[in-house]
Write a protein that holds these residues in place. Structure first.
Motif, short mmCIF file in Angstrom:
data_model
loop_
_atom_site.label_atom_id
_atom_site.label_comp_id
_atom_site.label_asym_id
_atom_site.label_seq_id
_atom_site.Cartn_x
_atom_site.Cartn_y
_atom_site.Cartn_z
N GLY A 23 0.83 -1.20 0.00
CA GLY A 23 0.00 0.00 0.00
C GLY A 23 0.86 1.25 0.00
N ALA A 25 -1.61 -7.17 -3.74
CA ALA A 25 -0.78 -8.05 -2.92
C ALA A 25 -1.65 -8.92 -2.01
N TYR A 50 -13.66 19.97 7.90
CA TYR A 50 -13.46 21.11 6.99
C TYR A 50 -14.76 21.64 6.40
N GLY A 84 -8.41 1.97 3.70
CA GLY A 84 -9.80 1.55 3.75
C GLY A 84 -10.57 2.09 2.55
N PHE A 133 -19.04 17.29 2.09
CA PHE A 133 -19.63 17.29 0.74
C PHE A 133 -20.96 18.05 0.73
N VAL A 188 -8.62 10.52 -3.45
CA VAL A 188 -10.07 10.62 -3.25
C VAL A 188 -10.45 11.07 -1.85
C1 LIG Z 1 -13.51 12.12 1.51
C2 LIG Z 1 -12.40 11.99 2.52
C3 LIG Z 1 -11.81 13.13 3.03
C4 LIG Z 1 -10.79 13.01 3.95
N1 LIG Z 1 -10.22 14.15 4.45
C5 LIG Z 1 -9.23 14.07 5.36
C6 LIG Z 1 -8.61 15.24 5.86
O1 LIG Z 1 -8.94 16.36 5.49
N2 LIG Z 1 -7.60 15.10 6.75
C7 LIG Z 1 -7.18 13.87 7.19
O2 LIG Z 1 -6.26 13.79 8.00
N3 LIG Z 1 -7.76 12.73 6.72
C8 LIG Z 1 -8.76 12.82 5.82
N4 LIG Z 1 -9.33 11.67 5.33
C9 LIG Z 1 -8.82 10.38 5.81
C10 LIG Z 1 -7.50 10.01 5.10
O3 LIG Z 1 -7.68 10.04 3.70
C11 LIG Z 1 -7.05 8.63 5.54
O4 LIG Z 1 -7.01 8.58 6.94
C12 LIG Z 1 -5.66 8.33 5.00
O5 LIG Z 1 -5.65 8.34 3.59
C13 LIG Z 1 -5.21 6.96 5.50
O6 LIG Z 1 -4.00 6.63 4.92
P1 LIG Z 1 -3.54 5.13 4.79
O7 LIG Z 1 -2.13 5.19 4.33
O8 LIG Z 1 -3.81 4.39 6.04
O9 LIG Z 1 -4.48 4.46 3.69
P2 LIG Z 1 -4.86 4.88 2.21
O10 LIG Z 1 -4.56 6.30 1.94
O11 LIG Z 1 -6.25 4.40 2.00
O12 LIG Z 1 -3.85 4.03 1.29
C14 LIG Z 1 -3.90 2.64 1.22
C15 LIG Z 1 -3.34 2.20 -0.11
O13 LIG Z 1 -3.21 0.78 -0.13
C16 LIG Z 1 -3.57 0.27 -1.39
N5 LIG Z 1 -3.94 -1.14 -1.20
C17 LIG Z 1 -4.97 -1.64 -0.46
N6 LIG Z 1 -4.96 -2.98 -0.48
C18 LIG Z 1 -3.91 -3.35 -1.25
C19 LIG Z 1 -3.38 -4.60 -1.65
N7 LIG Z 1 -3.91 -5.74 -1.23
N8 LIG Z 1 -2.32 -4.61 -2.47
C20 LIG Z 1 -1.74 -3.45 -2.89
N9 LIG Z 1 -2.19 -2.23 -2.53
C21 LIG Z 1 -3.26 -2.18 -1.71
C22 LIG Z 1 -4.72 1.17 -1.80
O14 LIG Z 1 -4.91 1.13 -3.20
C23 LIG Z 1 -4.24 2.52 -1.30
O15 LIG Z 1 -3.52 3.21 -2.28
C24 LIG Z 1 -10.34 11.74 4.38
C25 LIG Z 1 -10.92 10.58 3.86
C26 LIG Z 1 -11.93 10.70 2.92
C27 LIG Z 1 -12.52 9.45 2.36
#
Ligand SMILES: Cc1cc2nc3c(=O)[nH]c(=O)nc-3n(C[C@H](O)[C@H](O)[C@H](O)COP(=O)(O)OP(=O)(O)OC[C@H]3O[C@@H](n4cnc5c(N)ncnc54)[C@H](O)[C@@H]3O)c2cc1C
Ligand SMILES: NC(=O)c1ccc[n+]([C@@H]2O[C@H](COP(=O)([O-])OP(=O)(O)OC[C@H]3O[C@@H](n4cnc5c(N)ncnc54)[C@H](O)[C@@H]3O)[C@@H](O)[C@H]2O)c1
Length: 458
Positions: A11, A116, A348, A142, A185, A45
């Motif tokens: 990820g 993966a 926000y 998620g 939104f 996104v």
């Molecule tokens: C609409 C929206 C607005 C948001 N606004 C904010 C904000 O303003 N401020 C804030 O702090 N947070 C915000 N968030 C929350 C924030 O986006 C998440 O907390 C953050 O992206 C989490 O990061 P992460 O690295 O845990 O996971 P993610 O960013 O979800 O990244 C996980 C990655 O793993 C990849 N993946 C998953 N499974 C596999 C697999 N089996 N093999 C290979 N790749 C895989 C996915 O494709 C993805 O690219 C928002 C969320 C949403 C939905």
């Protein structure tokens, strides 16, 4: 074919890339696997596109109010949704490409595209290839939860991802879920010109916050023209003459809402169901989150889980802090812990809500004797000067120790101002120290000493 590495990161979201680059820079051979877009949810996104669109919505709102500030805009204000989308795509696209370039230009680091899945404890399959490593870091994030609601499969509903593709303003948007995603939104599309109704099962929106915060945010959005249907039950959907009907069956009001679009914003679920975790023996909780200890280690030696997938944070800053904790313990001999982190985040909407630490309700539930102070933004000079005086600030302090337990700043600049209290809390500063500090005038944060002076037992 099987290739062995010193470490595999699954990820490329908000913790994975930093982890991978740090390990590679420390001399390890590292593979980072990404099945979709580098940058994950936040960049593609989540945070980045939504905050870019919030900025466009704010511009529209301010332009409509310009007359109040003595500025006339002949010809009125129109929103070009295609241009809003193009701007958002440019900002998110640049961020994604910068992340890709960073990964691709790092020595000893290989970016592998594909899904993966564990085939054994130290073994991961991607397409036809098998990767092995003694250290594996899961950063799978998620996705939007899409619960089994009656009629949902019969309609074209939007999620936080697909709503970003709209290049026309919906006529009437029904937002299911009155929490962080739904509210950001809702206000933004209302300001773009859509009619918007928020449907929420709970008796109030953002129910994790104190009641007066929920009420004030609802009032602010209502003043923008967003409608609310609370206490909604038996939610289901039907196609109706080219429109969508959402059955609401509320305690008051019409039993259904019709609209041109439906946004589902009822929570998120971890991407752990298709990771083959059982093959590696990695434990998850009842909701699918990977169970970790205070250093983000799973129950299996050599496997860590960072970011949203461990259920210990749901923000970009918590995902990044997970990386910092793992890197500190693994590479720097620095004992950093998850339990050292204060909860802090912003909603926000405009004005934004900045939040740190406990709510008043949480402090009471923890059995603390507390002092509370609140101050309306209508008594904050900077807010009045800007013509943005909605909301209030609030602090909760331990009555026995004078420790700051938590705060909320719902008001202009609240997302920035809250950091003054975050740093104070992290540094163990007492409320009285803030009371004796001289801040800059005119700012929103200059009222923190006054707020601390107003504390009274509650
Ligand atoms: C609409 C929206 C607005 C948001 N606004 C904010 C904000 O303003 N401020 C804030 O702090 N947070 C915000 N968030 C929350 C924030 O986006 C998440 O907390 C953050 O992206 C989490 O990061 P992460 O690295 O845990 O996971 P993610 O960013 O979800 O990244 C996980 C990655 O793993 C990849 N993946 C998953 N499974 C596999 C697999 N089996 N093999 C290979 N790749 C895989 C996915 O494709 C993805 O690219 C928002 C969320 C949403 C939905
Ligand atoms: N500004 C930010 O930092 C930001 C912005 C957006 C999202 N996020 C992250 O994304 C996460 C998910 O946000 P979210 O708003 O989707 O989820 P959430 O879990 O915070 O809230 C879901 C809401 O939907 C309601 N709900 C559940 N089922 C429903 C139903 N059938 N009908 C109507 N309402 C229903 C719940 O009562 C709740 O109010 C948040 O926890 C947050 O961490 C952060």
């Amino acid at each position: 074919m099987s290739t062995s590495y010193d470490a595999i990161v699954v990820g490329a979201g908000q913790a994975g890339p930093s982890m991978a680059v740090r390990l590679a820079t420390a001399g390890m051979s590292v593979a980072i696997v990404e099945r979709h877009l580098v940058g994950g949810t936040c960049v593609n996104v989540g945070c980045t596109p939504t905050k870019a669109m919030v900025a466009s919505a704010y511009a529209a709102h301010l332009a409509r109010r310009a007359g109040e500030l003595g500025v006339t805009i002949p010809g009125g204000v129109a929103v070009d949704m295609a241009a809003v989308k193009a701007r958002k795509d440019r900002i998110a696209g640049n961020s994604r490409r910068n992340n890709e370039t960073w990964l691709e230009s790092t020595n000893r680091l290989t970016l592998i595209r594909g899904h993966a899945r564990f085939v054994g404890p130290g073994e991961i399959a991607v397409g036809g290839e098998t990767l092995t490593a003694p250290r594996i870091f899961l950063n799978v994030g998620g996705r939007a939860a899409t619960p089994d609601m009656p009629g949902l499969s019969e309609i074209d509903y939007l999620t936080n991802s697909t709503i970003l593709d709209l290049d026309e303003v919906p006529r009437r948007l029904i937002v299911i879920g009155g929490s962080y995603i739904g509210l950001e939104f809702a206000q933004m599309f209302r300001r773009f010109g859509a009619e918007v109704v928020v449907v929420e099962t709970a008796p109030r929106i953002i129910a994790r916050e104190d009641e007066e915060v929920s009420a004030a945010v609802q009032k602010i959005l209502e003043e923008d023209g967003v409608a609310f249907r609370l206490n909604a039950s038996c939610i289901g959907f039907e196609r109706r003459d080219g429109e969508i009907a959402a059955m609401v069956d509320c305690t008051a009001g019409a039993p259904e809402e019709t609209g041109s679009h439906v946004l589902l914003a009822v929570g998120r679920r971890p991407n752990t169901d298709d990771l083959g975790l059982e093959r590696a023996g990695v434990e998850t909780d009842a909701r699918g989150y990977i169970v970790v200890d205070d250093e983000l280690q799973t129950n299996v030696d050599g496997i860590w889980a960072l970011g949203d997938c461990n259920g210990r944070g749901a923000f970009t800053h918590t995902a990044y802090n997970d990386f910092e904790i793992v890197a500190a313990n693994l590479l720097d001999g620095d004992r950093r812990r998850l339990s050292d982190r204060f909860p802090v985040y912003a909603l926000y909407t405009d004005p934004p809500l900045g939040r740190v630490g406990m709510t008043e309700a949480q402090a009471r539930a923890a059995g603390r004797r507390i002092k509370v102070a609140t101050r309306p933004m209508s008594r904050v000079g900077r807010a009045l000067e800007k013509g943005e005086s909605k909301g209030f600030m609030k602090a909760v302090v331990d009555a026995d120790t004078d420790a700051i337990l938590g705060a909320a700043v719902l008001g202009v600049g609240g997302d920035e101002a809250i950091h003054g209290l975050l740093y104070a809390m992290q540094g163990g500063m007492r409320a009285d120290v803030i009371r004796r500090t001289t801040p800059i005038h005119p700012t929103v944060a200059e009222l923190f000493p006054t707020l601390m002076g107003d504390l009274a037992e509650a």
